[in-house]
Write an enzyme that holds these catalytic residues in place. Structure first.
Site, PDB file in Angstrom:
ATOM      1  N   HIS A   1     -21.712 -16.616   7.130  1.00  0.00           N
ATOM      2  CA  HIS A   1     -22.689 -15.732   6.509  1.00  0.00           C
ATOM      3  C   HIS A   1     -23.660 -16.483   5.596  1.00  0.00           C
ATOM      4  O   HIS A   1     -24.642 -15.893   5.125  1.00  0.00           O
ATOM      5  CB  HIS A   1     -21.965 -14.650   5.696  1.00  0.00           C
ATOM      6  CG  HIS A   1     -22.702 -13.345   5.645  1.00  0.00           C
ATOM      7  ND1 HIS A   1     -24.057 -13.239   5.879  1.00  0.00           N
ATOM      8  CD2 HIS A   1     -22.280 -12.082   5.376  1.00  0.00           C
ATOM      9  CE1 HIS A   1     -24.431 -11.979   5.757  1.00  0.00           C
ATOM     10  NE2 HIS A   1     -23.373 -11.253   5.447  1.00  0.00           N
TER      11      HIS A   1
ATOM     12  N   ASP B   1     -26.730 -13.860   9.399  1.00  0.00           N
ATOM     13  CA  ASP B   1     -26.550 -12.499   8.899  1.00  0.00           C
ATOM     14  C   ASP B   1     -25.976 -11.597   9.984  1.00  0.00           C
ATOM     15  O   ASP B   1     -25.883 -11.984  11.152  1.00  0.00           O
ATOM     16  CB  ASP B   1     -27.891 -11.948   8.398  1.00  0.00           C
ATOM     17  CG  ASP B   1     -28.381 -12.672   7.143  1.00  0.00           C
ATOM     18  OD1 ASP B   1     -27.530 -13.075   6.330  1.00  0.00           O
ATOM     19  OD2 ASP B   1     -29.605 -12.829   6.997  1.00  0.00           O
TER      20      ASP B   1
END
Length: 440
Positions: A412, A416
């Site tokens: 992350h 995304d």
């Protein structure tokens, strides 16, 4: 008589060093050409170093657990006769080589003696070079012990400490050392816990304490390092693979007869992943500090379980350029050589994305740990027959379908949810759109 220099051979583009794990021959032993002299280990692969000549082993320059660079001389073998041109060169070079070795040892001893004052209280092993770099850069003992080593048994290598110094930030070394001082002072209070970890005691006297083997220690270090490095996030999607199952059942016999290879589900899934990576190139990247490296080639890592319970990840190079037959051959070749312990060091290097088949052991889905420095890994769940709603122009009805889960773990920091979810959805779309009439 001529003296032959046995050097550490090149083992692949990205392999620069290896650790000596065992000497198969002792000084004075007779060695035949192509006979193995010692065993070495890189990050993931063990292999042997054979002699290029016949002769007698006269000198060993490195011991077990020493780290040797590719091309470095590790031993001398005295040959009988041999090429007349080689003997004088070796004889002339011997005094210079011996003098260079002696000088290297002397420098290493001086360096170790100097650095020992600062780092002798540590229970961990640090090479003289690492300790010298730490001293010059103002890296405290507490900081050095906190670095996740990538070397043998988690040892801190030169690259590890240089990477740490590079990413430590703009904080002055003196301030870093001062900030770490309270931690260093608090170390004596933590000694009982460290002692307990170093010497675990069985609770009832019937438990067995088994030390991890070398590969398990490496895997352990890699897993912890990955979790500490990447912000792991998962996305899951269910896929209808009924057409794939029917097609494989129909053609697997003819495929094996024609190609001499078994057709498993893995190459079909790998083909879909390679296509999806071409569609989403930002999944085919790695992270270097604050920089993103976009990989030109699509090299798929294929996690494989070994007979001893350990794990290894051989890599299919340029997977997007292979057709299904080529992919099947690559999968079978790497899988068979992994189980037989015959992988070469370069077979496990250069991966840009990894796939692991947790369904082999009956798992429906999983949350795999990213193979650093990649940013994603896909787990393939078990294929199961399940009741499902089937939509038709005449209405919906319940039918039996072959389904599986895809579990996508991604980093992350740079990926995304939109990208991570879209990528695994694209893999699912390729699998569900598989042509049941496809030729092999």
């Amino acid at each position: 008589m001529a003296k032959f220099e046995l050097t550490l051979p090149k083992m692949g583009e990205s392999v620069a060093e290896a650790t000596i794990t065992n000497w198969l021959k002792n000084v004075g032993d007779r060695i035949e050409a192509d006979e193995a002299v010692l065993e070495i280990a890189t990050d993931k692969v063990d292999s042997e170093v054979p002699s290029e000549v016949s002769g007698v082993l006269t000198e060993i320059l490195f011991q077990v657990d020493d780290v040797v660079q590719v091309g470095q001389t590790i031993a001398y073998i005295e040959t009988e006769g041999g090429a007349a041109t080689e003997a004088p060169k070796a004889t002339e070079a011997a005094p210079a080589a011996a003098e260079a070795v002696a000088k290297t040892v002397e420098v290493a001893q001086e360096t170790a003696a100097t650095a020992q004052v600062d780092f002798s209280e540590s229970d961990k092993f640090f090479s003289p070079l690492v300790k010298n770099i730490a001293k010059e850069e103002g890296v405290s003992l507490a900081e050095l012990e906190a670095i996740n080593g990538t070397g043998k048994d988690g040892r801190v290598t030169k690259n590890d400490i240089l990477d740490y110094i590079k990413n430590r930030g703009s904080q002055p070394a003196a301030q870093s050392a001062q900030a770490a001082a309270p931690v260093a002072k608090a170390a004596p209070a933590a000694q009982p816990a460290q002692a307990a970890k170093a010497a675990p005691v069985s609770v009832n006297g019937q438990d067995e304490i088994v030390e991890m083997d070398r590969m398990r220690k490496l895997i352990s270090g890699y897993m912890v390092q990955s979790v500490q490095t990447s912000a792991h996030v998962q996305s899951f999607i269910e896929v209808d693979v009924t057409n794939i199952v029917k097609w494989r059942d129909k053609v697997k016999g003819a495929f094996e007869k024609r190609e001499g290879e078994k057709l498993t589900f893995t190459p079909i899934f790998m083909e879909a992943v390679a296509k999806a990576l071409k569609d989403f190139p930002l999944m085919n990247i790695s992270v270097d500090g604050e920089y993103i490296i976009k990989k030109k080639n699509i090299n798929l890592g294929m996690a494989a379980a070994l007979p001893n319970g350990n794990l290894i990840v051989p890599v299919i190079k340029n997977a997007d350029q292979l057709n299904l037959v080529g992919m099947a051959k690559a999968v079978n070749d790497l899988g068979n050589r992994a189980k037989a312990g015959k992988l070469k060091p370069d077979d496990t290097q250069g991966g840009t994305y990894t796939v692991t088949n947790v369904g082999t052991f009956g798992s429906v889905f999983g949350t795999p740990i990213i193979n650093q420095p990649q940013v994603g890994i896909l787990a393939l769940g078990a294929i199961r027959k399940v009741p499902a709603v089937i939509e038709t122009p005449d209405g919906d009805f319940i039918g039996i379908r072959q389904k599986m889960f895809l579990s996508h773990s991604y980093d992350h920091r740079v990926v995304d949810g939109a990208l991570g979810g879209s990528f695994v959805k694209r893999v699912a779309e390729y699998l569900e759109a598989f042509d049941p009439n496809r030729d092999i």
